[in-house]
Design a protein around this motif. Structure first.
Motif, PDB file in Angstrom:
ATOM      1  N   LYS A 342       0.891  -1.058   0.102  1.00 35.28           N
ATOM      2  CA  LYS A 342      -0.108   0.102  -0.105  1.00 35.28           C
ATOM      3  C   LYS A 342       1.006   1.219   0.134  1.00 35.28           C
ATOM      4  O   LYS A 342       1.965   1.337   0.620  1.00 35.28           O
ATOM      5  N   ASN A 343       0.306   2.245  -0.805  1.00 38.13           N
ATOM      6  CA  ASN A 343       1.196   3.481  -0.904  1.00 38.13           C
ATOM      7  C   ASN A 343       0.548   4.600  -0.634  1.00 38.13           C
ATOM      8  O   ASN A 343      -0.677   4.723  -0.840  1.00 38.13           O
ATOM      9  N   GLN A 344       0.892   5.733   0.117  1.00 35.47           N
ATOM     10  CA  GLN A 344       0.436   7.100   0.184  1.00 35.47           C
ATOM     11  C   GLN A 344       1.380   8.080  -0.360  1.00 35.47           C
ATOM     12  O   GLN A 344       2.534   8.330   0.016  1.00 35.47           O
ATOM     13  N   LYS A 345       0.909   8.799  -1.311  1.00 33.33           N
ATOM     14  CA  LYS A 345       1.678   9.881  -1.868  1.00 33.33           C
ATOM     15  C   LYS A 345       1.324  11.240  -1.990  1.00 33.33           C
ATOM     16  O   LYS A 345       0.075  11.457  -2.050  1.00 33.33           O
ATOM     17  N   VAL A 346       2.083  12.346  -1.638  1.00 30.04           N
ATOM     18  CA  VAL A 346       1.459  13.702  -1.448  1.00 30.04           C
ATOM     19  C   VAL A 346       2.517  14.589  -2.182  1.00 30.04           C
ATOM     20  O   VAL A 346       3.628  14.221  -2.289  1.00 30.04           O
ATOM     21  N   ILE A 347       1.956  15.511  -2.897  1.00 28.16           N
ATOM     22  CA  ILE A 347       2.576  16.504  -3.645  1.00 28.16           C
ATOM     23  C   ILE A 347       2.357  17.858  -3.126  1.00 28.16           C
ATOM     24  O   ILE A 347       1.121  18.168  -2.937  1.00 28.16           O
ATOM     25  N   ILE A 348       3.419  18.686  -2.463  1.00 19.43           N
ATOM     26  CA  ILE A 348       3.269  19.754  -1.590  1.00 19.43           C
ATOM     27  C   ILE A 348       3.714  21.043  -2.442  1.00 19.43           C
ATOM     28  O   ILE A 348       4.729  20.852  -2.992  1.00 19.43           O
ATOM     29  N   GLY A 349       3.121  21.924  -2.160  1.00 21.14           N
ATOM     30  CA  GLY A 349       3.359  23.259  -2.870  1.00 21.14           C
ATOM     31  C   GLY A 349       2.985  23.744  -4.095  1.00 21.14           C
ATOM     32  O   GLY A 349       3.072  24.813  -4.470  1.00 21.14           O
ATOM     33  N   GLY A 350       2.194  22.792  -4.512  1.00 21.16           N
ATOM     34  CA  GLY A 350       1.664  23.247  -5.994  1.00 21.16           C
ATOM     35  C   GLY A 350       0.081  22.984  -6.079  1.00 21.16           C
ATOM     36  O   GLY A 350      -0.770  22.932  -4.869  1.00 21.16           O
ATOM     37  N   THR A 351      -0.643  22.740  -7.150  1.00 25.43           N
ATOM     38  CA  THR A 351      -2.182  22.723  -7.168  1.00 25.43           C
ATOM     39  C   THR A 351      -2.413  21.192  -7.389  1.00 25.43           C
ATOM     40  O   THR A 351      -3.382  20.927  -7.502  1.00 25.43           O
ATOM     41  N   GLN A 352      -1.424  20.460  -7.442  1.00 23.96           N
ATOM     42  CA  GLN A 352      -1.660  18.990  -7.733  1.00 23.96           C
ATOM     43  C   GLN A 352      -1.595  18.079  -6.489  1.00 23.96           C
ATOM     44  O   GLN A 352      -0.632  18.231  -5.496  1.00 23.96           O
ATOM     45  N   HIS A 353      -2.661  17.167  -6.146  1.00 25.40           N
ATOM     46  CA  HIS A 353      -2.736  16.273  -5.065  1.00 25.40           C
ATOM     47  C   HIS A 353      -3.040  14.979  -5.515  1.00 25.40           C
ATOM     48  O   HIS A 353      -3.524  14.606  -6.639  1.00 25.40           O
ATOM     49  N   SER A 354      -2.637  14.041  -4.859  1.00 27.27           N
ATOM     50  CA  SER A 354      -2.883  12.430  -5.246  1.00 27.27           C
ATOM     51  C   SER A 354      -3.152  11.677  -4.187  1.00 27.27           C
ATOM     52  O   SER A 354      -3.141  12.191  -2.894  1.00 27.27           O
ATOM     53  N   SER A 355      -3.669  10.465  -4.584  1.00 25.21           N
ATOM     54  CA  SER A 355      -4.019   9.575  -3.242  1.00 25.21           C
ATOM     55  C   SER A 355      -5.076   9.776  -2.633  1.00 25.21           C
ATOM     56  O   SER A 355      -5.259   9.262  -1.312  1.00 25.21           O
ATOM     57  N   GLY A 356      -5.894  10.895  -3.081  1.00 25.46           N
ATOM     58  CA  GLY A 356      -6.982  11.206  -2.120  1.00 25.46           C
ATOM     59  C   GLY A 356      -6.642  12.232  -0.935  1.00 25.46           C
ATOM     60  O   GLY A 356      -7.900  12.480  -0.099  1.00 25.46           O
ATOM     61  N   LEU A 357      -5.451  12.402  -0.685  1.00 26.93           N
ATOM     62  CA  LEU A 357      -4.978  13.211   0.384  1.00 26.93           C
ATOM     63  C   LEU A 357      -4.915  14.742  -0.079  1.00 26.93           C
ATOM     64  O   LEU A 357      -4.033  15.100  -1.075  1.00 26.93           O
ATOM     65  N   HIS A 358      -5.660  15.582   0.485  1.00 27.83           N
ATOM     66  CA  HIS A 358      -5.326  16.956   0.164  1.00 27.83           C
ATOM     67  C   HIS A 358      -4.663  17.786   1.342  1.00 27.83           C
ATOM     68  O   HIS A 358      -5.072  17.548   2.413  1.00 27.83           O
ATOM     69  N   VAL A 359      -3.717  18.543   1.049  1.00 26.62           N
ATOM     70  CA  VAL A 359      -2.743  19.089   2.111  1.00 26.62           C
ATOM     71  C   VAL A 359      -3.526  20.550   2.542  1.00 26.62           C
ATOM     72  O   VAL A 359      -3.941  21.161   1.674  1.00 26.62           O
ATOM     73  N   LEU A 360      -3.731  20.434   3.875  1.00 26.03           N
ATOM     74  CA  LEU A 360      -4.549  21.599   4.306  1.00 26.03           C
ATOM     75  C   LEU A 360      -3.615  22.724   4.896  1.00 26.03           C
ATOM     76  O   LEU A 360      -2.673  22.456   5.402  1.00 26.03           O
TER      77      LEU A 360
END
Length: 395
Positions: A342-360
Motif C-alpha cells: 500500500k502506498n500514500q503519496k503527497v505533492i506539496i506546494g503546487g496545485t496537484q494532489h494525489s491518493s485522495g489526500l489534500h494538504v491543508l
C-alpha cells in the motif's frame, strides 16, 4: 557367495521400507481462510497402523483404521478440524484464527511386524493485511528552500508488521533522513510500524516549485530460511548439521583452511538456485555482521534463467572474535512472499494532489495560495538573477 546374498537382502529391505513422500502445509494463510493439510506416504506393502497430526508437538488428530470411527480429533486452541472432510491422508481445517500459527507435523506408523514410523513437520503462519493506506503525519502545506521537513509515516495494523520506506521526488530517502520507531502492538497480536523522515529542503528537492513525498508499506511473510555455518578456531571446518539440505541451504566458501589472529578472514556465501532473488545475511558469533564487513555482489544469472544470490564477508581476525568454542560465522538464506503493498503519496506546494489526500493550510481549508505565491517569488528571483548575469557579461 554368502557376501553377495547378504548385500542384496539389505538392499531389498531398504527399498521396501515405509516412506513419507510429501508433507503439504501452506507457509502462509490469510486470517479466517480454511486450510488443507496433506500427508503423502508409501507403505511399501505394510499395513497402516496410524496417522497422527501434531501442532507444536501436541496431537490434534489421529486416524486408526482399526477404530470406529477411524478418525478422531482433540481440542486444541486455533486448530479447527472438520472430521467429515479429514481422513488418512489429509486434514481439513474449516477456519483459521491468529492462534492457528505454529509448527505442524505428520507421523505415520505401520503395523507388525515392521513397526516403522516416519514423520515430518513444517511451519504455518497466519497473516492479516492492513485495512488502510499508510498515514503521513506532520505535513505543512508548503515548504521552501531551507525549511525542515519532519514527518512520520504510520502503517495500518497488520500481521506480520509492515515494512515502511520513503521516497523523495521518486528517489529513495537517504538513510540519515530516517528515524525508526518502536513497533506498536494492537489487539489480537496485530502490529503497527512507524518511520520518520527529517531533512532540510534544498534547491534540488523542489521540482517546478513542488515537493513529492511517497510512503510505501509492504507486508511480506518469510516462508523459507536456512543457514550454513563455519567455525574458526585452530582450523576452519564445516558445521556438521545435516538438517540443511545441500540443494536448499546456502553454500559457504573460504580461501583458507586455517587462520591466526591478525589474518584477514574472507568468506563467500551463495544461495541455492531459484527464479527469485534470495536475501542473504551474515552473522558473526550470532550477532548480525557489521555492514563494514559485508560485500554485496550482484546475483549470479544462469543460462536457464535461474539465479543465485552472492554475498561476501571480509574482516581482520582479532582476539575479541574468538570465543571459547571459536569464531562462529553463519550465513542465513531467507525467502519471503509479498502479501500486500500500500502506498500514500503527497505533492506539496503546487496545485496537484494525489491518493485522495489534500494538504491543508493552517486554517484547515484547502489552500494553494501560499504555494503559488512562493512559486512566483522564486520564479521572479531566478529571472532577476539571470538578467543581472547577462548585464554583467555585456559590461
Amino acid at each position: 557367495m554368502f557376501a553377495s546374498f547378504f548385500v542384496v537382502t539389505i538392499f531389498v529391505e531398504a527399498a521396501l521400507s515405509l516412506k513419507l513422500v510429501d508433507l503439504h502445509v501452506p507457509a502462509v494463510v490469510r486470517l479466517t481462510s480454511p486450510v488443507w493439510l496433506y500427508c503423502w506416504y508409501n507403505l511399501e506393502g505394510d499395513d497402516l497402523y496410524s496417522v497422527k497430526w501434531y501442532k507444536n508437538h501436541v496431537e490434534f488428530y489421529r486416524f486408526l483404521p482399526s477404530d470406529n470411527p477411524p478418525g478422531q480429533k482433540y481440542d486444541l486452541v486455533g486448530v479447527h478440524v472438520d472430521l467429515k472432510n479429514s481422513n488418512q491422508t489429509h486434514v481439513y481445517l474449516d477456519q483459521t484464527d491468529l492462534n492457528t500459527d505454529g509448527l505442524y507435523g505428520c507421523e505415520v506408523s505401520t503395523e507388525a511386524p515392521s513397526y516403522k514410523t516416519v514423520q515430518a513437520e513444517k511451519k504455518l503462519k497466519v497473516y492479516v493485511l492492513p485495512r488502510d493506506k499508510p498515514a503521513i503525519e506532520g505535513l505543512e502545506s508548503v515548504y521552501g528552500i531551507g525549511d525542515e521537513v519532519n514527518v512520520t509515516c504510520g502503517s495500518s495494523p497488520s500481521k506480520p508488521p509492515a515494512q515502511l520506506s520513503w521516497l523523495i521526488n521518486g528517489q529513495p530517502a537517504e538513510p540519515t533522513f530516517l528515524t525508526t520507531y518502536e513497533t506498536q502492538r494492537h489487539l489480537e497480536g496485530l502490529q503497527r510500524t512507524m518511520l520518520g523522515l527529517n531533512f532540510i529542503v534544498t534547491f534540488t528537492h523542489l521540482k517546478h516549485g513542488m515537493l513529492s513525498l511517497d510512503c510505501t508499506a509492504i507486508v511480506s511473510q518469510e516462508y523459507y530460511s536456512q543457514s550454513g555455518e563455519i567455525v574458526i578456531g585452530g582450523r576452519i571446518r564445516a558445521d556438521p548439521s545435516d538438517f540443511v539440505p545441500p540443494e536448499k541451504g546456502p553454500t559457504l566458501v573460504t580461501g583458507k583452511k586455517e587462520y591466526r589472529v591478525g589474518d584477514i578472514v574472507e568468506v563467500n556465501c551463495s544461495s541455492s538456485r531459484d527464479t527469485k532473488n534470495t536475501q542473504l545475511t551474515w552473522f558473526v558469533n550470532d550477532q548480525k555482521a557489521s555492514h563494514f564487513y559485508v560485500i554485496n555482489y550482484p546475483p549470479i544469472i544462469y543460462k536457464d534463467g535461474v539465479m543465485s544470490s552472492l554475498i561476501g564477508l571480509k574482516f581482520r581476525l582479532t582476539h575479541t572474535h574468538l570465543l571459547s568454542e571459536g569464531l562462529r560465522i553463519k550465513c542465513t538464506s531467507t525467502k519471503s512472499i509479498v502479501l500486500d503493498t500500500k502506498n500514500q503519496k503527497v505533492i506539496i506546494g503546487g496545485t496537484q494532489h494525489s491518493s485522495g489526500l489534500h494538504v491543508l493550510a493552517s486554517n484547515g481549508k484547502e489552500s494553494n495560495t501560499k504555494g503559488l505565491w512562493n512559486m512566483m517569488l522564486w520564479s521572479w528571483s531566478f529571472t532577476l538573477a539571470f538578467v543581472q548575469s547577462l548585464c554583467a557579461d555585456q559590461l
